[in-house]
Design a protein around this motif. Structure first.
Motif, PDB file in Angstrom:
ATOM      1  N   MET A   1      24.285 -79.157  14.921  1.00 28.34           N
ATOM      2  CA  MET A   1      23.682 -78.439  15.848  1.00 28.34           C
ATOM      3  C   MET A   1      24.196 -78.605  17.377  1.00 28.34           C
ATOM      4  N   ALA A   2      24.537 -79.941  17.666  1.00 24.08           N
ATOM      5  CA  ALA A   2      25.027 -80.265  18.908  1.00 24.08           C
ATOM      6  C   ALA A   2      26.543 -79.481  19.231  1.00 24.08           C
ATOM      7  N   LYS A   3      27.310 -79.576  18.242  1.00 25.26           N
ATOM      8  CA  LYS A   3      28.389 -79.107  18.019  1.00 25.26           C
ATOM      9  C   LYS A   3      28.545 -77.631  18.011  1.00 25.26           C
ATOM     10  N   PHE A   4      27.741 -77.094  17.279  1.00 23.65           N
ATOM     11  CA  PHE A   4      27.209 -75.556  17.489  1.00 23.65           C
ATOM     12  C   PHE A   4      27.126 -75.119  18.744  1.00 23.65           C
ATOM     13  N   ARG A   5      26.008 -75.637  19.512  1.00 19.93           N
ATOM     14  CA  ARG A   5      25.531 -75.529  20.816  1.00 19.93           C
ATOM     15  C   ARG A   5      26.851 -75.671  21.722  1.00 19.93           C
ATOM     16  N   LYS A   6      27.841 -76.425  21.558  1.00 24.97           N
ATOM     17  CA  LYS A   6      29.063 -76.771  22.455  1.00 24.97           C
ATOM     18  C   LYS A   6      29.929 -75.673  22.303  1.00 24.97           C
ATOM     19  N   ASN A   7      30.368 -75.118  20.958  1.00 31.07           N
ATOM     20  CA  ASN A   7      31.207 -73.990  20.662  1.00 31.07           C
ATOM     21  C   ASN A   7      30.551 -72.804  21.298  1.00 31.07           C
ATOM     22  N   LEU A   8      29.247 -72.414  21.408  1.00 29.19           N
ATOM     23  CA  LEU A   8      28.627 -71.312  21.740  1.00 29.19           C
ATOM     24  C   LEU A   8      28.748 -71.333  23.425  1.00 29.19           C
ATOM     25  N   GLU A   9      28.597 -72.381  24.102  1.00 31.03           N
ATOM     26  CA  GLU A   9      28.582 -72.598  25.450  1.00 31.03           C
ATOM     27  C   GLU A   9      30.211 -72.111  25.663  1.00 31.03           C
ATOM     28  N   ASP A  10      30.973 -72.658  25.007  1.00 32.86           N
ATOM     29  CA  ASP A  10      32.506 -72.120  25.463  1.00 32.86           C
ATOM     30  C   ASP A  10      32.601 -70.782  25.268  1.00 32.86           C
TER      31      ASP A  10
ATOM     32  N   VAL B   1      15.866 -83.462   9.948  1.00 33.14           N
ATOM     33  CA  VAL B   1      15.711 -84.754  10.517  1.00 33.14           C
ATOM     34  C   VAL B   1      16.946 -85.656  10.451  1.00 33.14           C
ATOM     35  N   GLU B   2      17.900 -85.059   9.524  1.00 33.28           N
ATOM     36  CA  GLU B   2      19.115 -85.705   9.412  1.00 33.28           C
ATOM     37  C   GLU B   2      20.321 -85.740  10.794  1.00 33.28           C
ATOM     38  N   LYS B   3      20.675 -87.109  10.929  1.00 32.69           N
ATOM     39  CA  LYS B   3      21.510 -87.261  12.150  1.00 32.69           C
ATOM     40  C   LYS B   3      22.672 -86.323  11.843  1.00 32.69           C
ATOM     41  N   ARG B   4      23.235 -86.256  10.724  1.00 33.24           N
ATOM     42  CA  ARG B   4      24.540 -85.404  10.456  1.00 33.24           C
ATOM     43  C   ARG B   4      24.189 -83.850  11.071  1.00 33.24           C
ATOM     44  N   VAL B   5      23.113 -83.399  10.473  1.00 33.63           N
ATOM     45  CA  VAL B   5      22.923 -81.960  10.857  1.00 33.63           C
ATOM     46  C   VAL B   5      22.553 -81.863  12.351  1.00 33.63           C
TER      47      VAL B   5
ATOM     48  N   ALA C   1      32.050 -69.558  14.928  1.00 35.54           N
ATOM     49  CA  ALA C   1      31.363 -70.463  15.315  1.00 35.54           C
ATOM     50  C   ALA C   1      30.004 -70.849  14.530  1.00 35.54           C
ATOM     51  N   THR C   2      29.457 -69.622  14.048  1.00 34.73           N
ATOM     52  CA  THR C   2      28.219 -69.621  13.036  1.00 34.73           C
ATOM     53  C   THR C   2      28.638 -70.360  11.573  1.00 34.73           C
ATOM     54  N   LEU C   3      30.016 -69.499  11.344  1.00 33.90           N
ATOM     55  CA  LEU C   3      30.355 -70.001  10.134  1.00 33.90           C
ATOM     56  C   LEU C   3      30.794 -71.488  10.013  1.00 33.90           C
ATOM     57  N   ASN C   4      31.196 -71.962  11.171  1.00 40.07           N
ATOM     58  CA  ASN C   4      31.694 -73.599  11.220  1.00 40.07           C
ATOM     59  C   ASN C   4      30.149 -74.284  11.035  1.00 40.07           C
ATOM     60  N   PHE C   5      29.238 -73.839  11.747  1.00 38.16           N
ATOM     61  CA  PHE C   5      27.957 -74.533  11.631  1.00 38.16           C
ATOM     62  C   PHE C   5      27.435 -74.485  10.117  1.00 38.16           C
ATOM     63  N   ALA C   6      27.526 -73.443   9.715  1.00 40.12           N
ATOM     64  CA  ALA C   6      26.917 -73.305   8.167  1.00 40.12           C
ATOM     65  C   ALA C   6      27.833 -74.332   7.292  1.00 40.12           C
ATOM     66  N   LYS C   7      29.329 -74.264   7.509  1.00 36.31           N
ATOM     67  CA  LYS C   7      30.034 -75.297   6.915  1.00 36.31           C
ATOM     68  C   LYS C   7      29.469 -76.656   6.953  1.00 36.31           C
ATOM     69  N   ASP C   8      29.480 -77.055   8.154  1.00 28.76           N
ATOM     70  CA  ASP C   8      28.861 -78.356   8.626  1.00 28.76           C
ATOM     71  C   ASP C   8      27.557 -78.864   7.553  1.00 28.76           C
ATOM     72  N   VAL C   9      26.777 -77.855   7.758  1.00 29.41           N
ATOM     73  CA  VAL C   9      25.349 -77.977   7.001  1.00 29.41           C
ATOM     74  C   VAL C   9      25.653 -78.143   5.584  1.00 29.41           C
ATOM     75  N   VAL C  10      26.152 -77.208   4.934  1.00 32.80           N
ATOM     76  CA  VAL C  10      26.589 -77.131   3.637  1.00 32.80           C
ATOM     77  C   VAL C  10      27.272 -78.529   3.072  1.00 32.80           C
TER      78      VAL C  10
END
Length: 651
Positions: free
Chosen positions: A612-621, A604-608, A458-467
């Motif tokens: 973050m919201a996707k990361f939190r959803k994965n963590l909730e799962d 402040v960017e919407k994509r990031v 989940a952390t790797l996918n978040f890092a990938k989305d930001v990168v």
């Protein structure tokens, strides 16, 4: 005349507000505003947690806002101010966000950039280039490397907590003083303080249990009833405080002469030891790191001893990991026998206690201190020295190094003794594979691995989305001079050019950058949580994790008595200290920020924000999965549930 609305948000932590004079200047592409005093008559501005708005009128068009300059002048005494962020509404109706998240001291000017993350190659204006360069020059003067002890990674150049830059100090130093927390632990546990005065031994195991009164803990209570069992001994190598030492055995070491005859009664499949090894059913834990290390000699009244055991384990037909042979030191010989489950009860029990004591030392000094606390500090120092606040990697990592330098500095002041050990992979998937522990089919109850990999992914996918937002190619990664300087600083100075660390000197691809950032974030969050917050669960029963041993390891079989075991275990005073320490270390901080919670909006960017919201959803799962698995378990594993994983190493 053009008018701007400036909204200032003050932090909510202790002493964040100020009575000082706050001035602001808007720096545009065509000119600057006047230096404006932000003040409302008959109104107390900049209170703790306040949001204050002001109108600023300029005589002529100043163009696009490039920077905000903030000045603070003393009203009557030193009164630092914590500014969270500033929002500017332009005459055209646009809103610009300027993250700050720092303390502002008297008569010090702070320049803030608009919050959109930028790589160094993205800056085109001279004012932004100069701001970027000046910020790093100032930080490199504040954040200096220093050798704490030979063999350790370098640390921050600060003698005590109060020497640190204000921005990385704890909000309340009192709340993180270990001695105070320990005293609180003694009160909460209702440990009889009179017992601290004695260096006398306990009478029996029941004596240890008496210091557990007044506190309820499901795992430790269950553990007390079953700690002598071989199953419980083996289980801890998978899911206890130090679940990173066990390795699949591919060959019996030459200095551990275990024979077929010694262990054949334990091999339930009626195969030879070699056949069991080939099938992947034999595991080993080797504490050779402790070989030759002297015990603490600070107390002349009490002798202390350290061993360097080797322990062989077997996966039985019920998939339980069971100990089948223990040698207490590295050099085989007549005075270093191999202890077996078939030996006398107290011989075998003391051998297991010695392994647990050695595991405690390696856990505290290597697994916990070195590979989470000190390593995260290295990343933090390198980040502050080489990455400006506008850099996306700075914005990504800053929540994961919150208070780490502060807690380490506190620990060096109050808690830590010397040692010098550093090795092994710190990338979770590689580390698990290197130890041969990756197969769920072969090792089905390794919850540290299973939950850890879920959090890692989940952390790797978040890092990938930001990168992916900021780096469009491997070429962009290679050309990011600030990123490369950060990676180099970590390797050359923090890790002292240690090739054995496995860390790179530079990063050439997006894939490697994503893995690197995942390692930093996971080490500071999941890895630390896994090896820290179970300390009371697994180490509070002192015979299971003795912090010291007062008698040497036995050199012969058949001579160990219950009295010898009790004499070997810590005395009353050290036991009470140990109990209070593991309780204090296992507590979450007040206002803890758990994984995926980022109230400081550096991005402040919407994509990031979407990432973050996707990361939190994965963590909730993951949280839901772990809760479901733990239902009705006598030994639930929850240390890697994201709702119990702080973002950073702060305790």
């Amino acid at each position: 005349m053009p008018s701007y609305t400036v909204t200032v948000t003050t932090g909510s932590q202790w002493f964040a507000g100020t009575d000082d004079y706050i001035y602001i200047t808007l720096v545009g592409s065509k000119g600057c505003s006047e230096k404006n005093l932000l003040d409302k008559p008959f109104y107390n501005d900049f209170e703790r947690g306040a949001v204050d708005s002001y109108d600023i009128t300029v005589a002529e068009d100043i163009g696009d806002i490039q920077l905000i300059k903030i000045n603070k002048h003393k009203y009557w005494y030193k009164d630092d101010w914590y500014c969270r962020h500033i929002t500017v509404k332009t005459p055209a109706g646009d809103y610009l966000e300027f993250p700050c998240y720092r303390w502002i001291s008297n008569d010090k000017e702070i320049d803030l950039r608009e919050g959109t993350a930028k790589l160094v190659t993205h800056d085109v204006t001279q004012i932004h280039k100069q701001h970027r360069r000046k910020e790093l020059e100032d930080r490199q003067k504040q954040y200096r490397w220093k050798e704490w002890h030979p063999g350790f990674p370098l640390s921050i150049d600060a003698h005590c907590h109060s020497d640190l830059p204000h921005d990385i100090q704890f909000d309340s130093e009192k709340g993180v003083d270990f001695i105070l927390n320990y005293t609180k632990a003694m009160e909460n546990l209702f440990v009889n303080s009179f017992m601290h005065m004695f260096q006398s031994s306990w009478n029996d195991f029941a004596d240890f249990e008496r210091i557990f009164v007044r506190i309820s803990n499901t795992i430790s209570e269950y553990f007390i009833q079953h700690w002598k069992e071989d199953f419980m001994f083996g289980y801890q190598f998978l899911n206890g405080c130090n679940p990173v030492e066990i390795t699949k055995c591919t060959k019996i070491p030459e200095n551990f002469p275990v024979t077929q005859e010694m262990v054949e009664l334990c091999l339930e499949r009626k195969l030879t030891l070699q056949q069991e090894i080939e099938l992947g059913n034999i595991f080993i834990v080797d504490y050779k790191l402790l070989d030759g290390i002297s015990a603490n000699k600070t107390d002349p009244c009490t002798m202390q001893y350290i061993a360097a055991p080797i322990c062989l384990l077997y996966k039985n037909l019920e998939n339980k990991i069971m100990p089948i042979a223990i040698q207490l030191n590295q050099t085989p010989g007549p005075e270093n026998p191999i202890f077996l489950p078939s030996d006398a009860e107290y011989d075998w029990l003391l051998a297991k206690i010695w392994v647990r004591s050695s595991d405690f030392h390696v856990h505290q000094t290597v697994t916990h201190l070195l590979r989470t606390h000190l390593l995260t500090e290295v990343f933090a120092i390198g980040m502050f020295r080489q990455l400006p606040a506008v850099h996306p990697v700075f914005k990504l990592l800053i929540p994961h190094v919150r208070f780490t330098i502060a807690i380490n500095t506190k620990a060096r002041e109050q808690l830590i003794c010397e040692c010098g050990l550093f090795d092994k992979s710190l990338c979770l998937p590689s580390a698990i594979k290197m130890r041969g522990m990756e197969s769920k089919e072969d090792i089905p109850y390794y919850f540290f691995r299973d939950d850890g990999m879920k959090v890692w992914d989940a952390t790797l996918n978040f890092a990938k989305d930001v990168v992916d937002v900021y780096y469009d190619s491997d070429k962009t990664v290679c050309e990011d001079s600030e990123l490369q300087a950060f990676v180099k600083d970590v390797y050359v100075y923090g890790l002292r050019d240690n090739e054995g660390s496995g860390f790179p000197k530079m990063i050439k691809t997006k894939e490697k950058l994503i893995e690197y950032l995942t390692l930093v974030m996971f080490t500071a969050s999941g890895q630390h949580a896994a090896v820290n917050f179970g300390q009371y669960d697994w180490c509070s029963w002192i015979p299971n994790s003795p912090p010291t041993m007062r008698c040497p390891p036995p050199t012969n079989k058949g001579e160990v008595t219950i009295e010898y075991i009790i004499e070997s275990l810590p005395d009353r005073g050290r036991s009470c200290w140990h109990l209070g320490a593991v309780w204090a270390l296992s507590q979450f901080q007040d206002n803890e920020l758990f994984l995926g919670l980022y109230p400081d909006e550096h991005f402040v960017e919407k994509r990031v924000k979407k990432a973050m919201a996707k990361f939190r959803k994965n963590l909730e799962d993951i949280i839901s999965f772990i809760q479901e698995r733990n239902k009705n378990k006598k030994l639930p594993y929850y240390y890697l549930s994201p709702d119990r994983i702080p973002n950073s190493v702060a305790v």
